[in-house]
Motif scaffolding. Sequence first.
Motif, PDB file in Angstrom:
ATOM      1  N   LEU A  64       0.828  -1.213   0.000  1.00 44.06           N
ATOM      2  CA  LEU A  64       0.000   0.000   0.000  1.00 44.06           C
ATOM      3  C   LEU A  64       0.860   1.261   0.000  1.00 44.06           C
ATOM      4  N   LEU A  65       1.974   1.221   0.685  1.00 42.50           N
ATOM      5  CA  LEU A  65       2.886   2.361   0.709  1.00 42.50           C
ATOM      6  C   LEU A  65       3.435   2.634  -0.687  1.00 42.50           C
ATOM      7  N   VAL A  66       3.814   1.587  -1.404  1.00 39.86           N
ATOM      8  CA  VAL A  66       4.308   1.740  -2.770  1.00 39.86           C
ATOM      9  C   VAL A  66       3.189   2.227  -3.690  1.00 39.86           C
ATOM     10  N   MET A  67       1.983   1.676  -3.519  1.00 34.59           N
ATOM     11  CA  MET A  67       0.850   2.089  -4.364  1.00 34.59           C
ATOM     12  C   MET A  67       0.517   3.570  -4.176  1.00 34.59           C
ATOM     13  N   ASN A  68       0.762   4.090  -2.965  1.00 34.08           N
ATOM     14  CA  ASN A  68       0.495   5.506  -2.685  1.00 34.08           C
ATOM     15  C   ASN A  68       1.714   6.381  -2.959  1.00 34.08           C
ATOM     16  N   ASN A  69       2.725   5.817  -3.639  1.00 37.94           N
ATOM     17  CA  ASN A  69       3.943   6.546  -3.984  1.00 37.94           C
ATOM     18  C   ASN A  69       4.620   7.141  -2.753  1.00 37.94           C
ATOM     19  N   PHE A  70       4.568   6.454  -1.643  1.00 36.12           N
ATOM     20  CA  PHE A  70       5.187   6.857  -0.383  1.00 36.12           C
ATOM     21  C   PHE A  70       4.676   8.213   0.125  1.00 36.12           C
ATOM     22  N   GLU A  71       3.506   8.609  -0.320  1.00 31.92           N
ATOM     23  CA  GLU A  71       2.879   9.838   0.182  1.00 31.92           C
ATOM     24  C   GLU A  71       2.002   9.462   1.365  1.00 31.92           C
TER      25      GLU A  71
END
Length: 130
Positions: A64-71
């Motif tokens: 999920l962190l990668v999917m949210n581009n670490f934002e």
Amino acid sequence: MDAHLITKIIHMSAVSLLILVFVARAATLFVGTQQQQPSPKVRKGFVGLQHLSLTLIIITGAILLVMNNFEVQPWFYAKVILFFVLWSSMIKTYREDNNILLVQRRVGVLIGAIALVGILGLVMMKPVFG
């Protein structure tokens, strides 16, 4: 369904499993204890479920962190710190060591419960800092 939603569902299901295992495993510190150790009868099953849920939480959280581009929001960092507190307290509480008193194990569970409630509170409230 999209991949993000499926990953979130798996993540939250793993959190639900962790809560159930946390409560069930904590009960072993109060019922059937033997020589400062938790009840050994169902130990392997609970350890397996705990490891499964923690592994799923870490893997799906990273996805999920990668999917949210670490934002992430600022409360995310508090959530990660509380997760490590929870993880650490569970490791120390259920370590197979006869030198750890039962009362120390019960305090470890209390610290873990406070961390778990803190994580759930952060996720539900999503506070804005600053």
